[in-house]
Design a protein around this motif. Structure first.
Motif, PDB file in Angstrom:
ATOM      1  N   ALA A 154      -3.582   3.428   2.626  1.00 45.39           N
ATOM      2  CA  ALA A 154      -2.327   2.666   2.671  1.00 45.39           C
ATOM      3  C   ALA A 154      -1.181   3.376   1.954  1.00 45.39           C
ATOM      4  O   ALA A 154      -0.019   3.268   2.357  1.00 45.39           O
ATOM      5  N   LEU A 205      -5.317   2.007  10.283  1.00 46.67           N
ATOM      6  CA  LEU A 205      -3.972   1.507  10.001  1.00 46.67           C
ATOM      7  C   LEU A 205      -3.011   1.796  11.151  1.00 46.67           C
ATOM      8  O   LEU A 205      -2.211   0.935  11.537  1.00 46.67           O
ATOM      9  N   ASP A 211       5.544   1.192  12.202  1.00 43.50           N
ATOM     10  CA  ASP A 211       4.247   0.564  11.992  1.00 43.50           C
ATOM     11  C   ASP A 211       3.775  -0.264  13.182  1.00 43.50           C
ATOM     12  O   ASP A 211       2.888  -1.098  13.049  1.00 43.50           O
ATOM     13  N   TRP A 222       1.603  -1.481   8.738  1.00 37.20           N
ATOM     14  CA  TRP A 222       1.352  -0.843   7.455  1.00 37.20           C
ATOM     15  C   TRP A 222       2.633  -0.526   6.671  1.00 37.20           C
ATOM     16  O   TRP A 222       2.567  -0.128   5.521  1.00 37.20           O
TER      17      TRP A 222
END
Length: 341
Positions: free
Chosen positions: A138, A175, A193, A181
């Motif tokens: 992350a 992700l 994202d 994310w």
């Protein structure tokens, strides 16, 4: 995860390891089984031998010693009772079992015209324990966004073996496939994202650990997996068949791997890959990868620390080798990682 791994081991070894207590079941990265020699557990910068009662010690005397029968039963189990159908895996020196755990093998090499054809008289096993670490990427994924191209940068993750490359790669794939994310941030006029189509070429069955066509690990809702296929051929097949936006591969090393990455680049597909190396300079010096560095293919190079906490990110650099910024205040740390690294 510990109990799942023990199910692959012969009864006597399983019984001994089942008595191990304390932190070892949570942090063990490898189980070393050697015929007639002490049973060993390995973790990051640590090891211990295991006695018949499950107690751990640094002293090999008094440790449990697997027998020839134990080793034969383990080999029979991991080859699904047919050594001959596993010749390709034996030639490579390891077998990947459901769950993504890789079992390395040592014994007598049988040569054919100077090349290893198979292994015989196998008496050494290295059970590398694979663990999932959701969220470990992350802090890294936002640094990979290429605002100009409106896709992730071509990215290479570098570290020595067993430092967390594959686990970080797997979570980055998850992700990118799941999206969301970037906490709603807009990058260059587009939501970076948004969920992407991700293709994983899993030559060693370690990234997704496919079992009966389904990944053992969470690799994201928009991810397709090609398992057990050589990387170069697999990347071309995935591009033709599944039109991914992001292509994920583990352990680049052969010249044909580099050629396939260049093909993906020309197709406009972002490539996330790993390579063994102590640092960036080490990887740059590998002849098979030199064309990629000469062409400045990798817009981002993520280096994991060669020592200390497994999976900790040392830095993230651009194609020129410039450090982007310090790693997150809380470094990515895949605690207790083992197996698919």
């Amino acid at each position: 995860m510990w109990d799942a791994v023990l199910q692959w081991l012969p009864g006597s070894v399983r019984a001994v390891l089942g008595r191990v207590s304390g932190e070892w079941p949570d942090r063990a990265e490898e189980i070393r089984i050697r015929e007639g020699r002490p049973l060993e557990l390995v973790a990051s910068n640590d090891y211990a031998f295991v006695g018949p009662d499950g107690r751990t010690t640094r002293q090999p005397e008094g440790a449990f010693r697997p027998s020839r029968d134990d080793c034969l039963k383990l080999l029979d189990r991991v080859t699904n009772h047919s050594v001959y159908t596993m010749e390709e895996q034996l030639r490579r020196g390891y077998i990947t079992v459901p769950g993504g755990h890789r079992i390395g093998l040592s014994g007598r090499a049988v040569l054919d015209r100077g090349a290893i054809r198979t292994l015989q008289q196998i008496g050494g096993f290295n059970v590398r324990i694979a663990r999932e670490a959701r969220g470990c990427a992350a802090g890294v994924v936002p640094l990979l966004w290429n605002a100009e191209a409106r896709r992730p940068h071509h990215t290479l993750i570098v570290s020595p073996p067993q430092r967390g490359k594959t686990t970080l790669l797997r979570d980055a794939a998850r992700l990118l496939s799941a999206g969301g994310w970037a906490d709603g941030a807009g990058f260059g006029g587009e939501r970076a994202d948004r969920a992407r189509k991700v293709g994983i070429v899993d030559e060693r069955s370690e990234i997704a650990a496919l079992v009966d066509g389904r990944p053992s690990f969470d690799v994201g809702p928009r991810t397709d997996v090609l398992d057990g296929c050589p990387k170069a051929e697999g990347m071309m097949l995935m591009i033709r068949a599944m039109s991914p936006e992001v292509l994920v591969v583990d352990e680049l090393g052969r010249p044909e791997d580099a050629e396939a990455v260049l093909e993906a680049l020309h197709a406009g597909i972002a490539v996330l890959a790993t390579a063994h190396g102590r640092d960036l300079a080490d990887v740059r010096g590998r002849p098979s990868l030199a064309p990629l560095f000469e062409a400045k293919v990798f817009g981002r190079i993520v280096t994991l620390t060669p020592s200390g906490p497994t999976g900790a990110v040392l830095d993230v650099r651009d194609a020129e080798g410039r450090r982007l910024e310090a790693p997150p205040a809380r470094p990515v740390n895949i605690r207790g990682l083992g197996g698919s690294t």
